[in-house]
Design a protein around this motif. Structure first.
Motif, PDB file in Angstrom:
ATOM      1  N   ARG A  25       0.845  -1.188   0.000  1.00  0.00           N
ATOM      2  CA  ARG A  25       0.000   0.000   0.000  1.00  0.00           C
ATOM      3  C   ARG A  25       0.885   1.244   0.000  1.00  0.00           C
ATOM      4  O   ARG A  25       1.971   1.245   0.565  1.00  0.00           O
ATOM      5  CB  ARG A  25      -0.927  -0.008   1.216  1.00  0.00           C
ATOM      6  N   VAL A  26       0.376   2.303  -0.608  1.00  0.00           N
ATOM      7  CA  VAL A  26       1.124   3.559  -0.684  1.00  0.00           C
ATOM      8  C   VAL A  26       1.171   4.215   0.692  1.00  0.00           C
ATOM      9  O   VAL A  26       0.187   4.215   1.434  1.00  0.00           O
ATOM     10  CB  VAL A  26       0.478   4.516  -1.703  1.00  0.00           C
ATOM     11  N   LEU A  27       2.317   4.780   1.036  1.00  0.00           N
ATOM     12  CA  LEU A  27       2.460   5.574   2.249  1.00  0.00           C
ATOM     13  C   LEU A  27       2.389   7.042   1.850  1.00  0.00           C
ATOM     14  O   LEU A  27       3.227   7.530   1.090  1.00  0.00           O
ATOM     15  CB  LEU A  27       3.796   5.267   2.932  1.00  0.00           C
ATOM     16  N   TYR A  28       1.359   7.728   2.353  1.00  0.00           N
ATOM     17  CA  TYR A  28       1.141   9.128   2.011  1.00  0.00           C
ATOM     18  C   TYR A  28       1.539  10.033   3.162  1.00  0.00           C
ATOM     19  O   TYR A  28       1.190   9.772   4.318  1.00  0.00           O
ATOM     20  CB  TYR A  28      -0.329   9.385   1.683  1.00  0.00           C
ATOM     21  N   ALA A 106      -3.490  -0.632  10.906  1.00  0.00           N
ATOM     22  CA  ALA A 106      -3.368   0.809  10.645  1.00  0.00           C
ATOM     23  C   ALA A 106      -1.921   1.195  10.903  1.00  0.00           C
ATOM     24  O   ALA A 106      -1.389   0.912  11.980  1.00  0.00           O
ATOM     25  CB  ALA A 106      -4.308   1.612  11.538  1.00  0.00           C
ATOM     26  N   TYR A 107      -1.290   1.812   9.926  1.00  0.00           N
ATOM     27  CA  TYR A 107       0.108   2.229  10.070  1.00  0.00           C
ATOM     28  C   TYR A 107       0.191   3.743   9.907  1.00  0.00           C
ATOM     29  O   TYR A 107      -0.231   4.304   8.886  1.00  0.00           O
ATOM     30  CB  TYR A 107       1.001   1.561   9.029  1.00  0.00           C
ATOM     31  N   HIS A 108       0.745   4.395  10.932  1.00  0.00           N
ATOM     32  CA  HIS A 108       0.931   5.844  10.931  1.00  0.00           C
ATOM     33  C   HIS A 108       2.393   6.168  11.202  1.00  0.00           C
ATOM     34  O   HIS A 108       3.065   5.450  11.949  1.00  0.00           O
ATOM     35  CB  HIS A 108       0.058   6.491  12.016  1.00  0.00           C
ATOM     36  N   ALA A 109       2.876   7.235  10.605  1.00  0.00           N
ATOM     37  CA  ALA A 109       4.254   7.673  10.857  1.00  0.00           C
ATOM     38  C   ALA A 109       4.320   9.192  10.877  1.00  0.00           C
ATOM     39  O   ALA A 109       3.459   9.880  10.317  1.00  0.00           O
ATOM     40  CB  ALA A 109       5.202   7.131   9.791  1.00  0.00           C
ATOM     41  N   VAL A 110       5.334   9.685  11.550  1.00  0.00           N
ATOM     42  CA  VAL A 110       5.690  11.102  11.470  1.00  0.00           C
ATOM     43  C   VAL A 110       6.786  11.198  10.420  1.00  0.00           C
ATOM     44  O   VAL A 110       7.856  10.598  10.570  1.00  0.00           O
ATOM     45  CB  VAL A 110       6.186  11.637  12.821  1.00  0.00           C
ATOM     46  N   TRP A 288       0.167   8.212   6.556  1.00  0.00           N
ATOM     47  CA  TRP A 288      -0.654   7.009   6.761  1.00  0.00           C
ATOM     48  C   TRP A 288      -0.482   6.060   5.585  1.00  0.00           C
ATOM     49  O   TRP A 288      -0.367   6.502   4.436  1.00  0.00           O
ATOM     50  CB  TRP A 288      -2.135   7.362   6.875  1.00  0.00           C
ATOM     51  N   ALA A 289      -0.489   4.776   5.885  1.00  0.00           N
ATOM     52  CA  ALA A 289      -0.582   3.772   4.830  1.00  0.00           C
ATOM     53  C   ALA A 289      -2.010   3.805   4.280  1.00  0.00           C
ATOM     54  O   ALA A 289      -2.980   3.847   5.037  1.00  0.00           O
ATOM     55  CB  ALA A 289      -0.269   2.386   5.365  1.00  0.00           C
ATOM     56  N   GLN A 290      -2.117   3.815   2.963  1.00  0.00           N
ATOM     57  CA  GLN A 290      -3.433   3.873   2.324  1.00  0.00           C
ATOM     58  C   GLN A 290      -4.282   2.678   2.747  1.00  0.00           C
ATOM     59  O   GLN A 290      -3.866   1.528   2.637  1.00  0.00           O
ATOM     60  CB  GLN A 290      -3.274   3.892   0.809  1.00  0.00           C
ATOM     61  N   GLY A 291      -5.469   2.969   3.261  1.00  0.00           N
ATOM     62  CA  GLY A 291      -6.358   1.913   3.701  1.00  0.00           C
ATOM     63  C   GLY A 291      -7.670   1.929   2.953  1.00  0.00           C
ATOM     64  O   GLY A 291      -7.884   2.732   2.034  1.00  0.00           O
ATOM     65  N   SER A 292      -8.582   1.050   3.362  1.00  0.00           N
ATOM     66  CA  SER A 292      -9.896   0.956   2.715  1.00  0.00           C
ATOM     67  C   SER A 292     -11.014   1.446   3.618  1.00  0.00           C
ATOM     68  O   SER A 292     -12.165   1.545   3.181  1.00  0.00           O
ATOM     69  CB  SER A 292     -10.170  -0.492   2.305  1.00  0.00           C
ATOM     70  N   SER A 293     -10.697   1.773   4.883  1.00  0.00           N
ATOM     71  CA  SER A 293     -11.719   2.220   5.835  1.00  0.00           C
ATOM     72  C   SER A 293     -11.217   3.453   6.580  1.00  0.00           C
ATOM     73  O   SER A 293     -10.030   3.579   6.861  1.00  0.00           O
ATOM     74  CB  SER A 293     -12.051   1.117   6.844  1.00  0.00           C
ATOM     75  N   ASN A 294     -12.150   4.346   6.913  1.00  0.00           N
ATOM     76  CA  ASN A 294     -11.822   5.554   7.662  1.00  0.00           C
ATOM     77  C   ASN A 294     -12.567   5.566   8.981  1.00  0.00           C
ATOM     78  O   ASN A 294     -13.470   4.764   9.216  1.00  0.00           O
ATOM     79  CB  ASN A 294     -12.192   6.803   6.856  1.00  0.00           C
ATOM     80  N   TRP A 295     -12.169   6.488   9.855  1.00  0.00           N
ATOM     81  CA  TRP A 295     -12.869   6.667  11.118  1.00  0.00           C
ATOM     82  C   TRP A 295     -13.940   7.744  10.969  1.00  0.00           C
ATOM     83  O   TRP A 295     -13.750   8.735  10.258  1.00  0.00           O
ATOM     84  CB  TRP A 295     -11.884   7.084  12.212  1.00  0.00           C
ATOM     85  N   TYR A 296     -15.073   7.545  11.682  1.00  0.00           N
ATOM     86  CA  TYR A 296     -16.183   8.502  11.641  1.00  0.00           C
ATOM     87  C   TYR A 296     -16.649   8.800  13.058  1.00  0.00           C
ATOM     88  O   TYR A 296     -16.574   7.945  13.951  1.00  0.00           O
ATOM     89  CB  TYR A 296     -17.350   7.947  10.818  1.00  0.00           C
ATOM     90  N   ASN A 297     -17.145  10.032  13.264  1.00  0.00           N
ATOM     91  CA  ASN A 297     -17.696  10.383  14.574  1.00  0.00           C
ATOM     92  C   ASN A 297     -19.170   9.998  14.651  1.00  0.00           C
ATOM     93  O   ASN A 297     -19.723   9.422  13.700  1.00  0.00           O
ATOM     94  CB  ASN A 297     -17.484  11.868  14.877  1.00  0.00           C
ATOM     95  N   SER A 298     -19.787  10.321  15.765  1.00  0.00           N
ATOM     96  CA  SER A 298     -21.185   9.928  15.998  1.00  0.00           C
ATOM     97  C   SER A 298     -22.141  10.579  15.016  1.00  0.00           C
ATOM     98  O   SER A 298     -23.269  10.101  14.829  1.00  0.00           O
ATOM     99  CB  SER A 298     -21.588  10.267  17.434  1.00  0.00           C
ATOM    100  N   LYS A 299     -21.720  11.667  14.384  1.00  0.00           N
ATOM    101  CA  LYS A 299     -22.574  12.349  13.410  1.00  0.00           C
ATOM    102  C   LYS A 299     -22.332  11.847  11.986  1.00  0.00           C
ATOM    103  O   LYS A 299     -22.930  12.353  11.030  1.00  0.00           O
ATOM    104  CB  LYS A 299     -22.334  13.856  13.471  1.00  0.00           C
ATOM    105  N   GLY A 300     -21.464  10.877  11.864  1.00  0.00           N
ATOM    106  CA  GLY A 300     -21.191  10.318  10.552  1.00  0.00           C
ATOM    107  C   GLY A 300     -20.188  11.093   9.732  1.00  0.00           C
ATOM    108  O   GLY A 300     -20.023  10.840   8.537  1.00  0.00           O
TER     109      GLY A 300
END
Length: 316
Positions: A25-28, A106-110, A288-300
């Motif tokens: 996966r691409v690292l952006y 989930a892969y995150h980097a600085v 972030w490594a490119q993924g297929s899912s994102n995080w959402y809050n309670s309001k969507g």
């Protein structure tokens, strides 16, 4: 013939058994800047996650990893269970023990961008000796910079321009060609001392101390066309060991120059070049490594731009 073929067939079977199916996966950085790739694959009871920076001038200073059978509930990387401090590295690898089941990742980097072409190829030339260092160095014609030898086993010819030289950060966690990488931080401490305040130590003792800290076979009294006071060189070593843990570069960052032959093998003296801290890094961003899912809050509404993915279990 059967006796000769049987071991060959066994070896071939072993190689086939060890083959793994990897996902890449691409690292952006900063959402839109591709700087590398993140590869994931299962190896026995481990999930291996490897990031590799491919964009010249970028490196990773820290990373955070989530691996689990349930999707991550937080997008805050600091709450992920696995973390690495990386300095300014071009690669990063995790090996996580997992069950025989699909795993969310989930892969995150600085990420940091340098004004110097870290990870790229440069031309390099040295003069010997420097006024207050072992070498004077020129990178892509820029300089001169104070430079030091950290590889007594190879030689370099002063005045010769080498064009197949890779530039790396002193803070890279995986240079792979330095004898005692665990001591490179102490070399950084030495670079950042104002030795003019201690006239009892010459640049010759400083060079000797670097060899003693980093090279597997450091000379005892004289090498490289210079001689030094052995007791004073050892005093510098002891000062570095006592004060150099977790140093923060105040004045100089270090660049490591790896000059290679046509086969890509480092065949010239590995040198450490001191460059000013000011302007060394010209940017920092989350990656972030490119993924297929994102995080959402309670309001969507989507939280940030980070993402995660499901890695299907596959047994090699």
């Amino acid at each position: 013939m059967r006796n000769l073929m049987k071991p060959l067939l066994l070896c071939l079977g072993l190689l086939l058994a060890l083959q793994v199916q990897a996902s890449t996966r691409v690292l952006y950085a900063g959402k839109n800047q591709p700087i590398g790739e993140v590869e994931t694959y299962f190896m026995g009871n481990e999930l291996v996650v490897t990031a590799q920076v491919t964009e010249v001038g970028w490196c990773l200073s820290a990373s955070h990893l989530y691996v689990g059978e349930q999707a991550p509930t937080t997008s805050a990387p600091g709450q992920f269970p696995f973390q690495h401090e990386l300095g300014c590295s071009l690669s990063d690898t995790y090996r996580v023990n997992v069950a025989a089941a699909d795993q969310y990742v989930a892969y995150h980097a600085v990420s940091k961008q340098s004004a110097h072409p870290i990870g790229g190829t440069v031309s390099y030339m040295v003069q010997f000796p420097g006024d207050d260092s072992y070498l004077k160095a020129y990178i892509d014609g820029m300089g001169p910079y104070d430079a030091w030898c950290i590889d007594i086993g190879r030689s370099i010819t002063p005045g010769t321009t080498y064009t197949n030289c890779e530039l790396r950060s002193l803070n890279d966690q995986d240079l792979g060609v330095v004898d005692r990488e665990e001591n490179l931080g102490y070399a950084g401490w030495i670079l950042n001392q104002d030795w003019s305040l201690y006239p009892e130590y010459s640049w010759k003792e400083i060079q000797a101390a670097l060899w003693k800290l980093i090279d597997d076979n450091p000379p005892q009294n004289a090498a490289g066309g210079i001689s030094w006071d052995e007791a004073k060189a050892l005093e510098i070593v002891n000062m570095a060991l006592q004060n150099g843990v977790g140093y923060t570069a105040a004045s100089f960052e270090g660049l490591v120059v790896l000059c290679k032959n046509t086969n890509g093998v480092v065949n010239r003296q590995i040198t450490l070049v001191a460059v000013p801290v000011a302007g060394f890094f010209i940017g920092e961003d989350t990656a972030w490594a490119q993924g297929s899912s994102n995080w959402y809050n309670s309001k969507g509404n989507m939280i940030g731009w980070g993402s995660y993915f499901l890695e299907p279990y596959s047994q090699p």
